[in-house]
Design a protein around this motif. Structure first.
Motif, short mmCIF file in Angstrom:
data_model
loop_
_atom_site.label_atom_id
_atom_site.label_comp_id
_atom_site.label_asym_id
_atom_site.label_seq_id
_atom_site.Cartn_x
_atom_site.Cartn_y
_atom_site.Cartn_z
N ASP A 1 -9.05 1.08 37.42
CA ASP A 1 -7.68 1.29 36.92
C ASP A 1 -6.66 0.46 37.69
O ASP A 1 -5.55 0.23 37.22
CB ASP A 1 -7.31 2.78 36.98
N GLU A 2 -7.04 -0.04 38.87
CA GLU A 2 -6.12 -0.82 39.70
C GLU A 2 -6.09 -2.31 39.33
O GLU A 2 -5.23 -3.05 39.83
CB GLU A 2 -6.52 -0.70 41.18
N LEU A 3 -7.01 -2.77 38.48
CA LEU A 3 -7.13 -4.21 38.21
C LEU A 3 -5.84 -4.88 37.71
O LEU A 3 -5.58 -6.03 38.08
CB LEU A 3 -8.26 -4.45 37.20
N PRO A 4 -5.01 -4.23 36.88
CA PRO A 4 -3.77 -4.90 36.45
C PRO A 4 -2.83 -5.28 37.58
O PRO A 4 -1.93 -6.10 37.39
CB PRO A 4 -3.13 -3.85 35.52
N GLN A 5 -3.05 -4.72 38.77
CA GLN A 5 -2.17 -5.07 39.89
C GLN A 5 -2.38 -6.51 40.38
O GLN A 5 -1.57 -7.02 41.14
CB GLN A 5 -2.37 -4.07 41.03
N PHE A 6 -3.43 -7.17 39.90
CA PHE A 6 -3.56 -8.60 40.21
C PHE A 6 -2.40 -9.37 39.58
O PHE A 6 -2.00 -10.42 40.10
CB PHE A 6 -4.90 -9.13 39.71
N PHE A 7 -1.85 -8.85 38.48
CA PHE A 7 -0.66 -9.48 37.90
C PHE A 7 0.56 -9.24 38.79
O PHE A 7 1.42 -10.11 38.93
CB PHE A 7 -0.41 -8.94 36.49
N ASN A 8 0.66 -8.04 39.40
CA ASN A 8 1.72 -7.78 40.38
C ASN A 8 1.64 -8.75 41.54
O ASN A 8 2.66 -9.23 42.05
CB ASN A 8 1.60 -6.35 40.92
#
Length: 214
Positions: free
Chosen positions: A120-127
């Protein structure tokens, strides 16, 4: 030592505050370069996984695929942190009493798998690419909790906040919350690129073991 000056207004009187920098300009450049290269390469490699997770979330329950939440970043700056949605859309505030409980009834079937594997944390690569976060650093905190911090705990916001960090590989959610800041300060005092690389590798093993993740 490296120092940072900041202008502040105190009852109409301009003041110049000087404090020691935690990271030197050279360290910040190295850390940012590492973040951009690592996160960019990772997003390219895992793009099929991101698509599959998005599809699974969409089929499992109605609601947005991405969950957005305000978090406190470096120097106390607020930013919008991204996650794959792991709860039902009408679950309410994720920071309420059920948050981080092992059998949270608000978590979807797909969400349980995502949390257990930390996917669930993978989108934080965009952050990270946007500069909101770093690969390694203290975990971004919710504003409501930061308001209750003691003065010494706020030291953790003097470096970029991270996707993973020292406390995540030393207990993760099994560890009491009040011990996290001490781990964060240990990381800040001992920062090096080599330490970041070690934490990244150890994070992979922590995720595989599933210890402390729910």
């Amino acid at each position: 030592a490296y120092f940072q000056a900041s202008a502040e207004d105190f009852s109409g009187i301009p003041l110049i505050g000087v404090r020691e920098r935690v990271l030197s300009p050279a360290q910040r450049l190295v850390k940012r370069t590492f973040d951009v290269l690592f996160s960019g390469a990772t997003l390219i490699l895992i793009s099929p996984v991101l698509l599959l997770i998005s599809l699974a979330i969409r089929l499992d329950s109605p609601g947005p695929i991405i969950y957005r939440q305000k978090r406190v970043g470096e120097y106390g700056k607020l930013f919008t942190m991204l996650k794959f949605r792991s709860m039902y859309a009408d679950a309410g505030n994720p920071s309420s009493e059920y948050s981080k409980q092992r059998f949270d009834p608000r978590v979807t079937r797909v969400g349980r798998v995502l949390r257990r594997t930390s996917l669930d944390e993978l989108p934080q690569f965009f952050n990270i690419l946007r500069g909101d976060m770093s690969i390694v650093g203290p975990r971004p905190e919710m504003p409501g909790l930061v308001s209750r911090y003691d003065w010494w705990q706020r030291k953790r916001f003097e470096v970029p906040q991270g996707l993973t960090g020292w406390w995540q590989i030393n207990g993760r959610s099994d560890k009491p919350m009040h011990l996290h800041t001490e781990d964060d300060l240990f990381y800040i005092r001992n920062y090096s690129l080599w330490l970041d690389v070690q934490i990244c590798f150890r994070t992979v093993f922590s995720i595989i073991s599933g210890k402390g993740a729910f």
